[in-house]
Enzyme design. Structure first.
Site, PDB file in Angstrom:
ATOM      1  N   ILE A  64       0.838  -1.197   0.000  1.00 46.28           N
ATOM      2  CA  ILE A  64       0.000   0.000   0.000  1.00 46.28           C
ATOM      3  C   ILE A  64       0.874   1.248   0.000  1.00 46.28           C
ATOM      4  O   ILE A  64       2.012   1.225   0.471  1.00 46.28           O
ATOM      5  CB  ILE A  64      -0.975   0.024   1.204  1.00 46.28           C
ATOM      6  CG1 ILE A  64      -0.200   0.074   2.528  1.00 46.28           C
ATOM      7  CG2 ILE A  64      -1.910  -1.163   1.158  1.00 46.28           C
ATOM      8  CD1 ILE A  64      -1.071   0.315   3.743  1.00 46.28           C
ATOM      9  N   CYS A  65       0.314   2.312  -0.537  1.00 48.94           N
ATOM     10  CA  CYS A  65       0.943   3.633  -0.479  1.00 48.94           C
ATOM     11  C   CYS A  65      -0.190   4.655  -0.471  1.00 48.94           C
ATOM     12  O   CYS A  65      -1.322   4.320  -0.131  1.00 48.94           O
ATOM     13  CB  CYS A  65       1.927   3.844  -1.632  1.00 48.94           C
ATOM     14  SG  CYS A  65       1.152   3.950  -3.257  1.00 48.94           S
ATOM     15  N   ARG A  66       0.080   5.868  -0.855  1.00 51.21           N
ATOM     16  CA  ARG A  66      -0.937   6.912  -0.841  1.00 51.21           C
ATOM     17  C   ARG A  66      -1.993   6.688  -1.918  1.00 51.21           C
ATOM     18  O   ARG A  66      -3.184   6.733  -1.659  1.00 51.21           O
ATOM     19  CB  ARG A  66      -0.271   8.281  -1.012  1.00 51.21           C
ATOM     20  CG  ARG A  66      -1.212   9.452  -0.975  1.00 51.21           C
ATOM     21  CD  ARG A  66      -0.458  10.767  -1.188  1.00 51.21           C
ATOM     22  NE  ARG A  66      -1.335  11.805  -1.662  1.00 51.21           N
ATOM     23  CZ  ARG A  66      -1.801  11.920  -2.908  1.00 51.21           C
ATOM     24  NH1 ARG A  66      -1.476  11.045  -3.823  1.00 51.21           N
ATOM     25  NH2 ARG A  66      -2.589  12.912  -3.249  1.00 51.21           N
TER      26      ARG A  66
END
Length: 113
Positions: A64-66
């Protein structure tokens, strides 16, 4: 190269059904400090090549990231290094929140270090 992706509601279901699911947050620590997904392991993107031994190759691992861009790049990189069970969270934390899921603060994240 094909990258497996999952939407936020699918990830929430996977988290309930799979005790061995690994979630890795590849954002910078100051971003993670604002909130992440419960149980996510912080591993900023730049550190991934140095920490390959910490990424299990025998379990499903969701990155996951932004927004899903950096985590997608990490999935691509890992795929080139023989990892087959890596999955990108499409839409990242933005999508997670837009789908009504609450982020948790790092002190609530069990695997934070």
């Amino acid at each position: 190269m094909f990258i497996k992706e999952v939407e936020s509601p699918q990830l929430a279901s996977m988290m309930e059904e799979n005790d061995e699911l690994v979630i890795i947050d590849v954002r910078e620590m100051h971003e993670i400090a604002r909130g992440t997904i419960e149980g996510a392991i912080p591993m900023p993107m730049a550190s991934v090549p140095l920490r390959l031994n910490e990424i299990p190759s025998d379990k499903e691992v969701v990155f996951i990231c932004r927004s899903g861009a950096r985590s997608g790049q990490v999935c691509m990189f890992l795929g080139q290094h023989g990892y087959e069970n890596v999955i990108n969270l499409r839409g990242g934390m933005i999508g997670w929140v837009r789908n009504g899921f609450e982020p948790v603060l790092p002190e609530q994240v069990s695997n934070a270090y």
